[in-house]
Design a protein around this motif. Structure first.
Motif, PDB file in Angstrom:
ATOM      1  N   HIS A 160      -1.674  10.058   0.321  1.00 32.59           N
ATOM      2  CA  HIS A 160      -0.546   9.426   0.027  1.00 32.59           C
ATOM      3  C   HIS A 160       0.306   9.416   1.127  1.00 32.59           C
ATOM      4  O   HIS A 160       0.208   9.821   2.344  1.00 32.59           O
ATOM      5  N   ILE A 161       1.132   8.089   1.345  1.00 33.52           N
ATOM      6  CA  ILE A 161       2.027   7.691   2.380  1.00 33.52           C
ATOM      7  C   ILE A 161       2.639   8.694   2.869  1.00 33.52           C
ATOM      8  O   ILE A 161       3.147   8.889   4.076  1.00 33.52           O
ATOM      9  N   SER A 162       3.341   9.727   1.828  1.00 32.21           N
ATOM     10  CA  SER A 162       4.146  10.753   2.248  1.00 32.21           C
ATOM     11  C   SER A 162       3.491  11.767   2.859  1.00 32.21           C
ATOM     12  O   SER A 162       4.271  12.701   3.633  1.00 32.21           O
ATOM     13  N   ALA A 220       0.733  -1.190   0.182  1.00 38.52           N
ATOM     14  CA  ALA A 220       0.028   0.041  -0.087  1.00 38.52           C
ATOM     15  C   ALA A 220       0.980   1.303  -0.122  1.00 38.52           C
ATOM     16  O   ALA A 220       1.838   1.363   0.691  1.00 38.52           O
ATOM     17  N   TYR A 221       0.428   2.282  -0.883  1.00 44.43           N
ATOM     18  CA  TYR A 221       1.182   3.450  -0.813  1.00 44.43           C
ATOM     19  C   TYR A 221       0.208   4.704  -0.450  1.00 44.43           C
ATOM     20  O   TYR A 221       0.599   5.808  -0.585  1.00 44.43           O
ATOM     21  N   THR A 242       4.254   1.383   6.460  1.00 36.15           N
ATOM     22  CA  THR A 242       3.092   1.110   6.149  1.00 36.15           C
ATOM     23  C   THR A 242       2.054   2.068   6.454  1.00 36.15           C
ATOM     24  O   THR A 242       2.308   2.686   7.496  1.00 36.15           O
ATOM     25  N   VAL A 243       0.730   1.874   5.853  1.00 34.76           N
ATOM     26  CA  VAL A 243      -0.141   2.817   6.406  1.00 34.76           C
ATOM     27  C   VAL A 243      -0.727   2.494   7.768  1.00 34.76           C
ATOM     28  O   VAL A 243      -0.986   3.346   8.653  1.00 34.76           O
ATOM     29  N   ASP A 264      -1.711  -3.074  -8.147  1.00 29.60           N
ATOM     30  CA  ASP A 264      -2.960  -2.998  -9.449  1.00 29.60           C
ATOM     31  C   ASP A 264      -3.828  -2.124  -9.021  1.00 29.60           C
ATOM     32  O   ASP A 264      -4.942  -2.140  -9.908  1.00 29.60           O
ATOM     33  N   GLY A 265      -3.577  -1.029  -8.412  1.00 26.35           N
ATOM     34  CA  GLY A 265      -4.597  -0.033  -8.234  1.00 26.35           C
ATOM     35  C   GLY A 265      -5.976  -0.427  -7.450  1.00 26.35           C
ATOM     36  O   GLY A 265      -6.935   0.382  -7.690  1.00 26.35           O
TER      37      GLY A 265
END
Length: 103
Positions: A21-23, A2-3, A32-33, A97-98
């Motif tokens: 977004h993870i950033s 996951a991003y 990780t989230v 894979d979105g």
């Protein structure tokens, strides 16, 4: 892996979703989230951008970019004191894979 995280946003007509977004989750680097969020957490976020996916203003889905970092989760406000409405974390977003990747 996951991003980012989908977040359900309150709307008077239906539920909209935005993506953190993870950033945009922490000032420190996270892997990780789930280090920050659990599914169904009520959180405060700020909208960074709203745009249409696709060519110009015609067609395409509306996308909402969100940020979690810099928001005081206890008070539900930004550093400048602006109060934010609560939202709900829905699921991680998978880069490969979105697809939604329920946790």
């Amino acid at each position: 892996e996951a991003y980012g995280a989908f977040v359900s946003l309150p709307s008077p007509y239906d539920t909209q979703q935005g993506l953190i977004h993870i950033s945009q989750m922490s000032k420190e680097r996270i892997e990780t989230v789930q280090e920050i969020l659990n599914v169904d957490d009520d959180i405060a976020v700020v909208v960074i951008e709203v745009y249409k996916e696709g060519n110009g203003d015609r067609g395409g889905r509306e996308k909402i970019r969100l940020s979690y970092k810099g928001v005081n989760q206890t008070l539900g406000e930004l550093e400048d004191g602006f109060v934010l409405p609560p939202t709900r974390f829905s699921s991680p977003f998978d880069n490969d894979d979105g697809a939604n990747n329920g946790a």
